[in-house]
Design an enzyme around this catalytic site. Structure first.
Site, PDB file in Angstrom:
ATOM      1  N   HIS A  73      29.909  43.378  48.959  1.00  0.00           N
ATOM      2  CA  HIS A  73      29.088  44.059  47.936  1.00  0.00           C
ATOM      3  C   HIS A  73      27.931  43.195  47.445  1.00  0.00           C
ATOM      4  O   HIS A  73      27.054  43.684  46.736  1.00  0.00           O
ATOM      5  CB  HIS A  73      29.943  44.470  46.737  1.00  0.00           C
ATOM      6  CG  HIS A  73      30.980  45.492  47.071  1.00  0.00           C
ATOM      7  ND1 HIS A  73      30.669  46.743  47.557  1.00  0.00           N
ATOM      8  CD2 HIS A  73      32.336  45.453  47.018  1.00  0.00           C
ATOM      9  CE1 HIS A  73      31.783  47.427  47.786  1.00  0.00           C
ATOM     10  NE2 HIS A  73      32.806  46.663  47.467  1.00  0.00           N
ATOM     11  N   TYR A  86      44.293  45.591  47.955  1.00  0.00           N
ATOM     12  CA  TYR A  86      44.794  45.185  46.637  1.00  0.00           C
ATOM     13  C   TYR A  86      46.268  45.449  46.415  1.00  0.00           C
ATOM     14  O   TYR A  86      46.779  45.170  45.332  1.00  0.00           O
ATOM     15  CB  TYR A  86      43.927  45.841  45.548  1.00  0.00           C
ATOM     16  CG  TYR A  86      42.475  45.462  45.772  1.00  0.00           C
ATOM     17  CD1 TYR A  86      42.024  44.189  45.430  1.00  0.00           C
ATOM     18  CD2 TYR A  86      41.597  46.309  46.442  1.00  0.00           C
ATOM     19  CE1 TYR A  86      40.734  43.794  45.711  1.00  0.00           C
ATOM     20  CE2 TYR A  86      40.294  45.920  46.734  1.00  0.00           C
ATOM     21  CZ  TYR A  86      39.882  44.656  46.369  1.00  0.00           C
ATOM     22  OH  TYR A  86      38.599  44.254  46.662  1.00  0.00           O
TER      23      TYR A  86
HETATM   24  N1  Q9C Z   1      39.191  50.047  38.271  1.00  0.00           N
HETATM   25  C1  Q9C Z   1      36.104  45.266  47.413  1.00  0.00           C
HETATM   26  O1  Q9C Z   1      37.018  45.936  47.842  1.00  0.00           O
HETATM   27  N2  Q9C Z   1      36.015  48.129  40.899  1.00  0.00           N
HETATM   28  N3  Q9C Z   1      35.548  45.525  46.230  1.00  0.00           N
HETATM   29  C2  Q9C Z   1      36.772  49.311  40.993  1.00  0.00           C
HETATM   30  C3  Q9C Z   1      38.771  49.757  39.591  1.00  0.00           C
HETATM   31  C4  Q9C Z   1      35.152  47.786  41.977  1.00  0.00           C
HETATM   32  C5  Q9C Z   1      36.023  46.608  45.420  1.00  0.00           C
HETATM   33  C6  Q9C Z   1      37.283  49.681  39.631  1.00  0.00           C
HETATM   34  C7  Q9C Z   1      35.819  47.813  43.309  1.00  0.00           C
HETATM   35  C8  Q9C Z   1      35.202  46.805  44.232  1.00  0.00           C
HETATM   36  C9  Q9C Z   1      35.603  44.099  48.164  1.00  0.00           C
HETATM   37 ZN    ZN Z   2      36.952  47.560  48.979  1.00  0.00          ZN
END
Ligand code: Q9C
Ligand code: ZN
Length: 341
Positions: A153, A315
């Site tokens: 990102h 995650y």
């Molecule tokens: N409550 C990658 O997987 N936040 N980034 C989401 C969740 C951002 C994920 C909110 C998610 C970014 C590398």
């Molecule tokens: Zn992601």
């Protein structure tokens, strides 16, 4: 296959994030690395080594020097706090005035804090990605940068989405000096940073398969009509998919993306490898099974070019390990020059 590990980077442990107007638990934590390593431990076809923290002069080729200085200096000055933005530049002609209390100039969300250890952690992961790319450049068929924080990102001069330095882009940029590069991003979130960094380039072709940004982070990019600009026109493709996408709907899209990438006759492939497409990921929304990651890797392998894997999201601490093991399985079976299998 050689695995270059960033380490868990304990000194970059976000305490929480702001999301949807609330304080939420942090998902991008050191335990992710432990879970990944546990999943592949004991596989004798893998050589796991700690990436060395080296000078990263080539970072300037993909990130803005002022941005890099801001990250480094802001982290040096932080003590025990987690720094979050509360205001973002709100006019297109807004005055650029980097402010250590208000990092909004250099970031795009409130999910991604800076801590004292953030810059070093991001450098360690960037080194892992670079060292994996260097292994490929020396003639190895596969290499895996296993670690955190993620990077896809991170744009030229903005962090966000738990990403600060774009290791995927760093690997691709390094290999692009030797031949045409294809980047395939299979994280559930659009790889906006990688897209942004290569948007005007023809030597790195980028494809991302992800949840439709209408209802998934990063919301403001990742749509099918984003195809590159200037000389880079038609060198970027996005494949947004509906929430709930499962193995059967994913596979034909993966094949289409790979077929399109192969048209550039790439000498190298970089995979931005997210396991947040797994059915039990807490923030992803896709429904890929653990077993499918084996099929995914076998399909990618058919491109038949030296490939760097760079860890991005994923995650579910419970499932990260089995996802990594499933994905690596077809890539360790018969490596170039390996007659043992
Ligand atoms: N409550 C990658 O997987 N936040 N980034 C989401 C969740 C951002 C994920 C909110 C998610 C970014 C590398
Ligand atoms: Zn992601």
């Amino acid at each position: 296959m050689r695995v270059f590990a960033s380490g868990p980077n304990e000194n970059h442990r976000p305490p929480y994030e702001f999301s949807g107007g609330r304080v939420e638990r942090a998902w991008e934590i050191p335990d992710r690395v432990t879970a990944l390593l546990d999943g592949i431990a004991g596989d004798s076809r893998l050589t796991i080594e700690q990436a060395t923290l080296a000078k990263l002069d080539c970072l300037h080729e993909i990130h803005d020097p002022d941005y890099l200085a801001f990250l480094k200096e802001t982290c040096e000055y932080l003590k025990d706090e987690a720094l979050f933005p509360s205001v973002f530049p709100y006019r297109s002609d807004s005055t650029r005035r980097p402010n250590r209390r208000q990092p909004g100039e250099y970031c795009f969300d409130t999910h991604t804090p800076l801590l004292a250890g953030t810059f070093e952690a991001a450098c360690r992961m960037a080194c892992a990605a670079l060292q994996a790319a260097e292994a490929i450049a020396r003639g190895e068929q596969f290499a895996y940068a296993l670690g955190r924080p993620p990077g896809h990102h991170a744009e030229r001069a903005k962090y966000g989405g738990y990403s600060y330095l774009n290791g995927t882009a760093l690997a691709a940029n390094t290999l692009a000096k030797l031949g045409p590069v294809a980047v395939l991003d299979v994280d559930v979130h659009h790889g906006n940073g990688t897209q942004h960094i290569f948007y005007e380039r023809t030597d790195v072709r980028t494809a991302s398969i992800h949840g439709d940004p209408t209802n998934l982070f990063p919301y403001f990019s990742g749509y099918a009509e984003e195809s590159g600009t200037g000389r880079g026109l038609d060198c970027n493709r996005n494949f947004p998919l509906q929430p709930g996408t499962g193995d059967r709907d994913y596979q034909p899209v993966l094949e289409t993306a790979l077929e399109w990438l192969s048209k550039a006759r790439p000498a190298f492939l970089v995979v931005a490898l997210g396991f947040d497409t797994h059915e039990l990921d807490p923030i992803g929304g896709f429904k890929l099974t653990t077993k499918y990651f084996t099929r995914m890797a076998a399909t990618i392998r058919q491109l038949n070019v030296p490939t760097v894997l760079v860890q991005e999201g994923g995650y579910s601490l419970q499932h990260l390990g089995e996802c990594a093991a499933a994905f690596l399985q077809p890539l360790t079976f018969m490596e170039r020059g390996d007659n043992s299998a």
